[in-house]
Design an enzyme around this catalytic site. Structure first.
Site, PDB file in Angstrom:
ATOM      1  CG  ASP A  26      63.291  27.154 -11.255  1.00  0.00           C
ATOM      2  OD1 ASP A  26      63.289  28.072 -12.083  1.00  0.00           O
ATOM      3  OD2 ASP A  26      63.705  27.298 -10.084  1.00  0.00           O
ATOM      4  CG  ASP A  28      68.684  30.612 -10.911  1.00  0.00           C
ATOM      5  OD1 ASP A  28      69.891  30.410 -11.026  1.00  0.00           O
ATOM      6  OD2 ASP A  28      68.063  31.457 -11.569  1.00  0.00           O
ATOM      7  CG  ASP A 226      64.049  26.359  -6.016  1.00  0.00           C
ATOM      8  OD1 ASP A 226      63.617  26.702  -7.140  1.00  0.00           O
ATOM      9  OD2 ASP A 226      64.730  27.111  -5.296  1.00  0.00           O
TER      10      ASP A 226
END
Length: 343
Positions: A26, A28, A226
């Site tokens: 990922d 961001d 995250d």
């Protein structure tokens, strides 16, 4: 470790960049936040690549094109080819293309990433709900300045019966100043206005996993993210392993409360975790030990005994909490235990 047996984080004698052929990362909250690289990200990714691991960047953010993302990563010291970037815009464009005629018109509520992905699939992006022969509406993150009038445009078309698609439904997005509203928040605006439900392509749903596999050819991938409800759940749905890093949206308290589909295979502080093995969590008397810490579920709380690396303490707490919760979400108080390790 199977999906059914994940009641604690796993251990790995080999470093993760050697144990898996491809990292599906990922962006961001993992590689950057608010346009700036997260600490240790560039160095860790360079070392993982040098060690033979393939890197692919898989993002639910549909705003930017793969070329733009790759250019940005290069500016952050992470050399990247556009073909190494997979976006939810690409996944939703493929989904739409499988359900409409070639050359169909699609109303775009979002940014350039959606328009480029639609053209790649032979579709025609348009801006008005009044276009003759409109076949679909697609909604993706358009940045913080997306005009309210665009939500109205989507609503007009959807009320007329035009099928509605969304790149993703992440409610939030991390930025330099904190956590802001994501595409999911914008989707909710249109949902409330229309009463309709979109078809969604992004993580954690199968269209995004399929797009990633098709574009990377990964045989033994590791999802790195995250967010529990997109990255980790997406790995769960795809039956592949995952690494949660604590540099973005998910905090330690949320991790302890995670239900089975949101429990990562591994947990680490940041992307340096790709370059190391993962310590084993073992049953120890009435609790679970990792490094110098032992986590115990007792008297309405999860407790932590010992000392050592704070992340080892979190791993031990996860085992105690997840085992106590079983197939549900842990309701035990973890405040004092987390305060001891500063997480």
């Amino acid at each position: 470790m199977t999906r059914q047996s994940r009641t604690s984080p796993a251990g790995s004698e080999r470093s993760l960049h050697q144990a898996y052929d491809t990292a599906l990362l990922d962006l961001d909250g993992v590689v950057y936040a608010g346009g700036e690289a997260i600490a240790y990200a560039a160095q860790s990714l360079a070392a993982a690549r040098a060690g033979g691991m393939h890197l692919a960047y898989v993002t639910n953010n549909a705003l930017r094109t793969p070329d733009a993302v790759a250019e940005h990563l290069g500016e952050l010291g992470i050399p990247t080819e556009a073909g190494e970037v997979i976006t939810s815009a690409q996944a939703v464009a493929r989904l739409i293309s499988e359900q409409v005629e070639p050359g169909a018109k699609v109303l775009v509520i979002g940014g350039e990433g959606l328009r480029v992905a639609l053209r790649e699939r032979g579709l025609v992006p348009v801006e008005s709900a009044d276009e003759e022969g409109l076949a679909a509406v697609v909604q993706g993150y358009g940045g913080p300045d997306l005009p309210w009038s665009r939500f109205a445009e989507a609503s007009y078309a959807i009320h007329r019966g035009v099928p509605w698609y969304a790149s993703n439904t992440d409610l939030t997005i991390p930025g330099a100043r904190g956590i802001g509203p994501g595409n999911g928040a914008a989707v909710e605006v249109v949902r409330i206005a229309t009463g309709a439900e979109p078809q969604v392509a992004g993580k954690p749903l199968p269209p995004m996993h399929r797009e990633t596999v098709l574009r990377t050819g990964a045989q033994h991938p590791l999802v790195v993210g995250d967010r529990l409800d997109t990255d980790i759940e997406g790995a769960f749905n795809g039956e592949v392993d995952s690494l949660l890093v604590l540099t973005g949206v998910t905090d330690a308290a949320q991790l302890l409360r995670a239900e089975p589909r949101h429990r990562p295979t591994y947990v680490d502080r940041d992307l340096r975790g790709l370059l190391t093995g993962q310590p084993e969590v073992v049953a120890a008397g009435e609790g679970f030990r990792c490094g110098g810490w032992t986590g115990v579920a007792a008297a309405g709380a999860v407790e932590l005994r010992g000392e050592g690396d704070p992340v080892d303490g979190l791993r031990a707490l996860c085992a105690a909490a997840w085992t106590q919760a079983g197939d549900g979400s842990c309701a035990l108080d973890a405040g004092k235990a987390l305060a001891r390790i500063g997480l």
